[in-house]
Design an enzyme around this catalytic site. Sequence first.
Site, short mmCIF file in Angstrom:
data_model
loop_
_atom_site.label_atom_id
_atom_site.label_comp_id
_atom_site.label_asym_id
_atom_site.label_seq_id
_atom_site.Cartn_x
_atom_site.Cartn_y
_atom_site.Cartn_z
CE LYS A 32 43.99 -51.19 -27.31
NZ LYS A 32 45.02 -50.28 -27.78
CB THR A 33 43.14 -45.09 -28.83
OG1 THR A 33 43.71 -46.33 -29.22
CG2 THR A 33 44.06 -43.96 -29.25
CG ASP A 218 47.74 -48.98 -26.04
OD1 ASP A 218 46.90 -49.75 -25.54
OD2 ASP A 218 47.59 -48.47 -27.16
CD GLU A 219 47.46 -53.11 -28.25
OE1 GLU A 219 47.14 -54.18 -27.68
OE2 GLU A 219 46.80 -52.61 -29.17
CD GLN A 249 42.08 -57.33 -29.01
OE1 GLN A 249 42.40 -56.96 -30.13
NE2 GLN A 249 41.45 -56.53 -28.17
NE ARG A 598 40.72 -57.16 -35.24
CZ ARG A 598 40.88 -56.32 -34.24
NH1 ARG A 598 41.36 -55.11 -34.46
NH2 ARG A 598 40.55 -56.66 -33.01
#
Length: 758
Positions: A32-33, A218-219, A249, A598
């Site tokens: 996504k970044t 974002d987020e 998340q 992770r």
Amino acid sequence: MYNISDLNEKQMQIAKDTEGAILVTAGAGSGKTRLLTHRICYIIESGKAKADNILAITFTNKATREMQERLIDMSPTAAMIWISTFHAMCVKILRDNIQLLDGYNKYFTICDETDKKKIIKSIAKELNIDKEDTINKFTWHISQAKNEGLSVQEYCKQISFDKDVDKIFNFFNRYEEEMKNSNSLDFDDLLYKTLVLFEQFPEVLQRYQMRFKYILVDEFQDTNVVQYKLVKLLSAYWHNIFVVGDEDQCIYTWRGANIDNIKNYIREFDNVKIYKLEQNYRSTKNIIEKANLLIKHNTSRIEKTLYTENEEGERVVYNQANDEYEEAEYVARTIHNLVGCGVRLNQIGVLMRISALSRLIEEKLLNYNIPYIVSGIFKFFDRLEIKNVLAYLRLIINPKDNTSCIRIINYPKRSIGQASIDKLSTIARSNGKSILEVILDIDDYPELSKLKVKTNEFAVTMKELMNLYQDCSLSEFVKTLINKFAIIEQYNTGSDEDIDRKANIEQLQQSIKTFEENNPEMGLLEYLESVSLENSIEESNADGNNVSVSTVHASKGLEYDYVFIIGLEDGSFPLSRAFDNPDDMEEERRLMYVAVTRARKKLYITRAKSRFLYGVRSVRLESRFIKEMNMSAIKMKQEILNSNNNYSYNQQYNNKLDTNYNNSYSANNSFYQTKPTNNMGNFATEFGFVYNQNNKATQANKFSDYKIGVTVFHSKFGVGKIIEIERNGDNTYAVCQFDTIGVKKLALDFAPLKILKK
């Protein structure tokens, strides 16, 4: 430089869709970044907007810096883009406009949590509120109101059922008055006052609406109510709002994050286009499979299924230990094996739901000279509640320890402020006494008569404990001290923080009990010495090559090749408080999902059948998440490890690990020079064992020089003597009495022990 073709087909489609309201639900590790930065560059390069007409909102300063660095490398005008966290954005806006709000000017101070607590404490004293629980409750309500974007009047209408609503109203108003008088804002104010500014002064809002033609967030799943309102207001002119988030998340609801913001966004914005990023670039197929199996049990989510074109990878390992000591030994041993196979320590993460579980992991890593760092948590003996209890113990041993006395004189709260402490210090110094000695004989100092009431109970209890500590066992004494001062009762709010702190204190008691059992001739003084010496040992490497020990919350946004998730028992992960609340259980599951994702190459999951936690040792049930992921515990046939034969497993595993181990990590000794001698390295690592072709007799001969009475040297604990040898299956342990920190039980096959004298 910027190149839109760097994106995959789906990402490119999203990046080029620039107009209107868009939601991208981006799965873990889906890039996504990269999407955000390329989309911003595409907007600029295609002439749709100038750089200073773009607002990009991130959630952490780290994410802001990362995005800025990427964009500056990609576009020459990127420095003009507004890239910031919500709070930093609001500070900019308030510096230019806050004078419009009555009583404030642009030179306002931003209060940190310490300053805020001082103001709260001052108001509480003024209003004759001395109960810590009440003060914490009122403080929580102030923050809650601001995070919901409500004035004190609006908020108190919402909580009219609360018996303390009038007191909350008065306390809230006094706090606001004090902040205004000092031209100060707390962190909640930065968001809330910006919202008030926009609502009361539409011309200010319009100026920023006109400026920001494109807004990216974002987020988005971690936004709270007031952040959502700010985004909605700022995007109301151009309607070009692009939000990226993953409801799977959302793990910060306890901090105000509102998972419903994604649903509200879809419902309240016009013609929202929804895209799903489901391709994971981080993890193997086996890891992604477990993540999908887990998260599908949540209902409050947008349906999506992660997939990856990465390799199948090694299977996820689930290990059941008999207790927490065996669990910690398994983790340390497996890490040792990984390093022997060429894995760097900084590619290994150990994650846990509650920080109290870190104590034994830290201890085992330290025992075996495995460098580590902790992330998002303090090292066990550096935690506030632990240092406070230890300060009591040090003061019992040494009544002249003014540092420890000052630390705990107002813990728990006794309304003894800094002015009183300064007065006590001055009188103690002028009379050649310690502060505690002055408190114990306070009748000898008439000038301290007003302090007698506040210190009397403390003095009586300290005298009692100072007479008691040599007459009972160490563990019983510490338990009595904790009960006498009601230390556990300080953490009863039910918050994650309080749950952890209570568990940490109970882990400290267990640590003391273990020390007592291993060192029956030693007492409180020796225990405190062992803590000081062990805690002073430097575990980390200068080159940053360390195992990361972290809570799952602190691991968000990080990734490791090899991940251990420990403590998978119902009541620990998920927490027991979630059993009766479906929303809480879904958040616990999201937290586990974050932990699983992770891992890049391999995931290890562990649990203990019996664990000391929350003050008792009890049989622990397997976490429900294990069944949801369709996991079964590894079953290792001992005869497989003991046989001299060439295993048929060779063919199955011989291509899984690179057998060139010439770069095995070295920590200034031979400990990390272990090198598997054949292609069985992966099979051994799979189950957490060091592969050895020798039979039991040969294994015993290997350590035949390690006998009771032999003097040994440990690179961190110094000189010690073997007092016992234990054999358990293939494993040989030396129980050593060290001159510095007492008794340690160490596995000889990978502990850094050298024989000094037979």
